[in-house]
Motif scaffolding. Structure first.
Motif, PDB file in Angstrom:
ATOM      1  N   LYS A 109       0.830  -1.207   0.000  1.00 47.01           N
ATOM      2  CA  LYS A 109       0.000   0.000   0.000  1.00 47.01           C
ATOM      3  C   LYS A 109       0.863   1.256   0.000  1.00 47.01           C
ATOM      4  N   LYS A 110       1.937   1.252   0.777  1.00 46.18           N
ATOM      5  CA  LYS A 110       2.841   2.411   0.802  1.00 46.18           C
ATOM      6  C   LYS A 110       3.468   2.636  -0.572  1.00 46.18           C
TER       7      LYS A 110
ATOM      8  N   ARG B   9       0.771   3.979  -2.964  1.00 47.89           N
ATOM      9  CA  ARG B   9       0.471   5.401  -2.737  1.00 47.89           C
ATOM     10  C   ARG B   9       1.586   6.287  -3.294  1.00 47.89           C
TER      11      ARG B   9
ATOM     12  N   ARG C 156       1.356   9.051  -6.347  1.00 45.55           N
ATOM     13  CA  ARG C 156       1.748  10.458  -6.171  1.00 45.55           C
ATOM     14  C   ARG C 156       2.790  10.855  -7.204  1.00 45.55           C
TER      15      ARG C 156
ATOM     16  N   ARG D 289      -6.689   7.888  -6.952  1.00 42.50           N
ATOM     17  CA  ARG D 289      -5.801   8.019  -5.794  1.00 42.50           C
ATOM     18  C   ARG D 289      -6.332   7.265  -4.589  1.00 42.50           C
TER      19      ARG D 289
ATOM     20  N   GLY E  45      -4.900   1.089  -1.573  1.00 39.37           N
ATOM     21  CA  GLY E  45      -4.595   1.485  -0.220  1.00 39.37           C
ATOM     22  C   GLY E  45      -5.788   1.342   0.701  1.00 39.37           C
TER      23      GLY E  45
END
Length: 86
Positions: free
Chosen positions: A63-64, A67, A71, A80, A84
């Motif tokens: 998930k990190k 994300r 971005r 977006r 996540g």
């Protein structure tokens, strides 16, 4: 020929999964099993022959990475929030 939003979305999701897999294939396997196939952490742990604790770690890392990738690559705001989520 114009591409539909579905095609764009599918391509972007594939790109995110590739970015996650480049970091660690287990991260990608875990997130796909969880988000696409709807498996529980216990089921994923069994499938990957790993511990639930490690699966939670893999999911958090995936998930990190997802994300950050979104971005860095300026995904539309509608995408977006898609990855996540648990």
């Amino acid at each position: 020929v114009s591409r539909g939003l579905g095609d764009v979305y599918k391509r972007q999701i594939a790109d995110v999964i590739k970015a996650i897999s480049a970091q660690n294939p287990k991260f990608a396997q875990a997130i796909v099993l969880k988000e696409y196939y709807g498996l529980s952490v216990a089921e994923i742990a069994e499938k990957l022959d790993d511990t639930p604790r490690n699966i939670y770690f893999y999911l958090e890392q995936a998930k990190k990475i997802g994300r950050q990738y979104k971005r860095d690559n300026e995904f539309p705001s509608t995408l977006r929030g898609a990855a996540g989520r648990s």
